[in-house]
Scaffold this active site. Structure first.
Site, mmCIF file in Angstrom:
data_model
loop_
_atom_site.group_PDB
_atom_site.id
_atom_site.type_symbol
_atom_site.label_atom_id
_atom_site.label_comp_id
_atom_site.label_asym_id
_atom_site.label_seq_id
_atom_site.Cartn_x
_atom_site.Cartn_y
_atom_site.Cartn_z
ATOM 1 N N LYS A 28 0.963 -1.646 0.094
ATOM 2 C CA LYS A 28 0.281 0.001 0.677
ATOM 3 C C LYS A 28 1.426 1.070 -0.507
ATOM 4 C CE LYS A 28 -2.375 2.624 3.012
ATOM 5 N NZ LYS A 28 -1.881 3.916 2.526
ATOM 6 N N GLY A 52 6.038 3.763 9.493
ATOM 7 C CA GLY A 52 5.332 5.621 9.577
ATOM 8 C C GLY A 52 5.365 5.514 10.760
ATOM 9 N N SER A 53 4.143 6.193 11.036
ATOM 10 C CA SER A 53 4.761 6.547 11.922
ATOM 11 C C SER A 53 4.336 5.513 13.778
ATOM 12 C CB SER A 53 3.727 7.364 13.073
ATOM 13 O OG SER A 53 2.190 7.140 12.378
ATOM 14 N N THR A 74 0.593 5.196 14.009
ATOM 15 C CA THR A 74 0.080 4.325 13.032
ATOM 16 C C THR A 74 0.189 3.060 13.477
ATOM 17 O OG1 THR A 74 -0.068 5.866 11.488
ATOM 18 C CG2 THR A 74 -0.728 3.865 10.698
ATOM 19 N N GLY A 75 1.527 3.079 13.680
ATOM 20 C CA GLY A 75 2.144 1.601 14.026
ATOM 21 C C GLY A 75 1.367 1.029 15.085
ATOM 22 N N GLU A 124 9.265 -0.222 11.732
ATOM 23 C CA GLU A 124 9.995 0.668 11.392
ATOM 24 C C GLU A 124 9.132 2.234 11.472
ATOM 25 O OE1 GLU A 124 12.958 0.230 10.621
ATOM 26 O OE2 GLU A 124 12.829 -1.854 10.423
ATOM 27 N N CYS A 131 13.663 9.103 9.642
ATOM 28 C CA CYS A 131 13.021 8.445 10.921
ATOM 29 C C CYS A 131 14.484 8.401 11.459
ATOM 30 C CB CYS A 131 12.701 6.984 10.397
ATOM 31 S SG CYS A 131 13.812 6.075 9.315
ATOM 32 N N GLU A 158 8.904 13.618 17.707
ATOM 33 C CA GLU A 158 9.364 14.131 16.137
ATOM 34 C C GLU A 158 8.686 14.844 15.695
ATOM 35 O OE1 GLU A 158 8.834 10.721 13.470
ATOM 36 O OE2 GLU A 158 10.375 9.917 13.018
HETATM 37 P P1 NAD Z 1 2.127 7.787 9.040
HETATM 38 O O1 NAD Z 1 1.613 6.621 10.090
HETATM 39 O O2 NAD Z 1 1.132 8.299 9.067
HETATM 40 O O3 NAD Z 1 1.598 6.436 6.954
HETATM 41 C C1 NAD Z 1 2.349 5.616 6.633
HETATM 42 C C2 NAD Z 1 1.435 4.456 5.827
HETATM 43 O O4 NAD Z 1 0.380 4.015 6.367
HETATM 44 C C3 NAD Z 1 0.946 5.250 4.819
HETATM 45 O O5 NAD Z 1 0.644 4.731 3.856
HETATM 46 C C4 NAD Z 1 -0.636 5.339 6.018
HETATM 47 O O6 NAD Z 1 -1.802 5.483 4.485
HETATM 48 C C5 NAD Z 1 -0.930 4.223 6.426
HETATM 49 N N1 NAD Z 1 -1.573 3.773 7.381
HETATM 50 C C6 NAD Z 1 -2.369 4.970 8.207
HETATM 51 N N2 NAD Z 1 -3.801 4.687 8.423
HETATM 52 C C7 NAD Z 1 -3.619 3.508 9.111
HETATM 53 C C8 NAD Z 1 -4.009 2.608 9.276
HETATM 54 N N3 NAD Z 1 -4.977 2.095 10.249
HETATM 55 N N4 NAD Z 1 -3.996 0.762 8.585
HETATM 56 C C9 NAD Z 1 -3.064 0.434 7.749
HETATM 57 N N5 NAD Z 1 -2.033 1.201 7.445
HETATM 58 C C10 NAD Z 1 -1.703 2.859 7.405
HETATM 59 O O7 NAD Z 1 3.499 7.902 8.315
HETATM 60 P P2 NAD Z 1 4.148 8.687 6.868
HETATM 61 O O8 NAD Z 1 3.644 10.509 7.871
HETATM 62 O O9 NAD Z 1 3.381 8.531 6.005
HETATM 63 O O10 NAD Z 1 5.506 8.813 7.560
HETATM 64 C C11 NAD Z 1 6.275 9.143 8.885
HETATM 65 C C12 NAD Z 1 6.672 8.208 9.446
HETATM 66 O O11 NAD Z 1 7.166 7.216 8.953
HETATM 67 C C13 NAD Z 1 7.638 9.070 10.992
HETATM 68 O O12 NAD Z 1 6.711 8.656 12.068
HETATM 69 C C14 NAD Z 1 9.245 8.487 10.283
HETATM 70 O O13 NAD Z 1 9.542 8.093 11.510
HETATM 71 C C15 NAD Z 1 8.660 6.922 10.477
HETATM 72 N N6 NAD Z 1 9.612 6.526 9.043
HETATM 73 C C16 NAD Z 1 10.066 5.077 10.191
HETATM 74 C C17 NAD Z 1 11.288 4.422 8.869
HETATM 75 C C18 NAD Z 1 12.225 3.820 9.302
HETATM 76 O O14 NAD Z 1 12.744 2.500 8.856
HETATM 77 N N7 NAD Z 1 12.649 3.333 11.144
HETATM 78 C C19 NAD Z 1 11.307 4.651 7.760
HETATM 79 C C20 NAD Z 1 10.835 6.354 7.140
HETATM 80 C C21 NAD Z 1 9.670 6.552 7.943
#
Ligand code: NAD
Length: 487
Positions: A180, A232-233, A236-237, A255, A290, A391
């Site tokens: 996705k 992601g964040s 959301t995780g 991650e 990140c 963050e």
């Molecule tokens: P986000 O959590 O808003 O979204 C990430 C993804 O999750 C998107 O595709 C979004 O559509 C999806 N999503 C949102 N709600 C969901 C749900 N209920 N169920 C399933 N999927 C859902 O994150 P973002 O704003 O896109 O990215 C920024 C974050 O990602 C920062 O916190 C950053 O630190 C983190 N990040 C971590 C790493 C790592 O390797 N540790 C790498 C890159 C980014």
């Protein structure tokens, strides 16, 4: 910045580029340039029906894929890597426009994505089990088998690189994959869809666009999905862990975010420190990484010098058009990110931090539209301020002062996050003690920000679960089966 024709980009479902049910019903997500707000294209907002079709197609194709030798799978991954390189310039231009990441450094994303496909292609024979001398006459062994269909959910900061690189380990382990894409900057995901359509078995990989709900949520809850890799964040995780647990037992790796300390002791080489404090912040993606070294923890003897020299470097960064090879920083990615970064800057001001450089939208007509923020440094930040704890995911650095090793360790670990840390000292015993005391998945000594293929990248504490970019990532997309052969 030159303009571009706005184009509809589709999803890959069951080997066909399609608007899906979502697009057919007129539900599209528009994408625009974060630099100019110019429309760039739109993607369908996948429905849960689209997710069902994607998972079912992947499950059908995966059965045959899993019967192929690791050498045959490796060959397919290498072909995909070559195809990615062939369309590299097109991918990068679209990605720079859609994300705001600057082209000069972004070119690495295509090489990294292709490189991970090739790296995991070379690890196929490591998908091996063990024999265990459990009885004198029998044979007791383990074999590794795929999960079936794997979901990988991707963030906005490197949408192409993450989507493509995240195919590699699950495919090599014999799984099908549904990706996705993020809802901002999804456009390059459609190019990946075309490449997977042309170079992988029909239906094996599906690329869906859409929002967290319904698309992401339906994917996480899908009964055939037993393995989820999320980047992601933190919020959301946590939602994904709960949603996965509410539907069935699933293996989830995460991650997530970072608030990464960059710790400078007084004996460090300050020229290298200043360069690394700037490069570690990943301004080429406006700090939206990140791993960005956003918390400078500086010994009191070097505090003023480092603050002043980093501030000078930030003020001199060339902020501008992401497509201009001279630009060192573009805009942040979206209205949401822009509002968040400005809000945290305001909060730091109100909490009494000292603004040393930056602090808002850059002056000038070129920056009136779009999501621009100056590279920003706050000094005299205290550990309870929001800027020290949250963050930002933007071009904002904060500096805190420490007196001794114990205080440096306490400050470094005073966070729910634990992704990376950098330590600067020439004192080897001190460096070795710091390595042991710091709570983070990666510790850099006298460097910062670099990833080394084959070593795990993954967070501790709320920064995540699981290591990627290494053999463990490949193995984590397989399940162990114990086999007992008795005569
Ligand atoms: P986000 O959590 O808003 O979204 C990430 C993804 O999750 C998107 O595709 C979004 O559509 C999806 N999503 C949102 N709600 C969901 C749900 N209920 N169920 C399933 N999927 C859902 O994150 P973002 O704003 O896109 O990215 C920024 C974050 O990602 C920062 O916190 C950053 O630190 C983190 N990040 C971590 C790493 C790592 O390797 N540790 C790498 C890159 C980014």
């Amino acid at each position: 910045m030159s303009t571009m024709r706005s184009v509809d980009r589709l999803m890959l479902i069951d080997g066909v580029m399609t608007p899906g049910e979502g697009g057919a019903a007129g539900d599209w997500i528009a994408s625009h340039s974060p630099a100019t707000l110019e429309p760039l294209g739109r993607v369908p907002n996948a429905t849960s029906g689209d997710v069902d079709c994607a998972v079912a197609a992947s499950a059908r194709a995966q059965r045959e894929w899993a019967t192929l030798s690791v050498w045959a799978r490796a060959a397919a991954l290498r072909n995909l890597a070559a195809a990615i390189r062939t369309r590299g310039s097109e991918i990068l231009e679209l990605e720079a426009r859609d994300t705001g990441n600057t082209l000069a450094k972004l070119h690495a994303d295509v090489q990294i994505a292709a490189g991970y496909l090739e790296y995991f292609a070379g690890l196929g024979s490591e998908l091996k089990g063990e024999t265990v001398p459990a009885t004198a006459t029998g044979l007791h062994l383990t074999i590794r088998e795929p999960y079936g269909v794997v979901a990988r959910i991707v963030p906005f900061n490197h949408p192409f690189m993450f989507a493509a690189a995240h195919l590699a380990a699950p495919l090599m382990a014999g799984n099908g994959v549904v990706i996705k894409t993020p809802e901002t900057s999804p456009l390059s995901g459609s190019i990946l869809g075309e490449l997977c359509r042309d170079h992988l078995p029909k239906g094996l990989v599906n690329i869906i666009h859409g929002r967290g709900a319904p698309a992401g949520d339906a994917l996480v809850r899908h009964p055939l999905i037993r393995r989820i890799g999320f980047t992601g964040s933190v919020p959301t995780g946590l939602v994904i862990q709960r949603a996965a647990a509410a539907s069935s037992v699933k293996h989830v790796t995460l991650e997530l975010g970072g608030k990464n300390p960059f710790i400078v002791f007084p004996d460090a080489d300050l020229d290298r420190v200043v360069e690394a404090a700037v490069s570690g912040m990943n301004f080429a993606w406006a700090g939206q990484s990140c791993g960005s070294t956003s918390r400078l923890l500086l010994h009191e003897q070097v505090y003023d010098a480092v603050v002043e020299r980093v501030a000078r470097r930030l003020a001199a960064l060339s902020v501008g058009d992401p497509l201009d090879p001279q630009s060192e920083m573009g805009p942040v990615n979206s209205a949401r990110q822009h509002a968040r970064v400005l809000e945290l800057i305001d909060s730091a001001r109100h909490e009494g931090a000292r603004l040393v450089t930056g602090g808002g939208r850059p002056p000038g007509a070129a920056f009136e539209k779009g999501y621009w923020v100056q590279p920003t440094l706050f000094a005299d930040v205290t550990p309870t301020m929001r800027l020290a704890r949250e963050e930002v995911f933007g071009p904002v650095v904060c500096a805190l002062k420490f007196r001794d090793e114990a205080e440096a360790v306490a400050l470094a670990n005073d966070s729910d996050l634990g992704l990376t840390a950098a330590v600067w000292t020439k004192d080897l015993p001190l460096a070795l003690r710091m390595i042991r005391q710091i709570e983070a998945g990666t510790v850099w000594i006298n460097t910062a920000g670099q990833h080394f293929v084959g070593t795990p990248f993954g967070g501790w504490k709320d920064s995540g679960l699981g290591g990627e970019e290494c053999l463990e990532e490949l193995l984590s997309y397989s399940r162990l089966k114990a086999v007992h052969v008795l005569s």
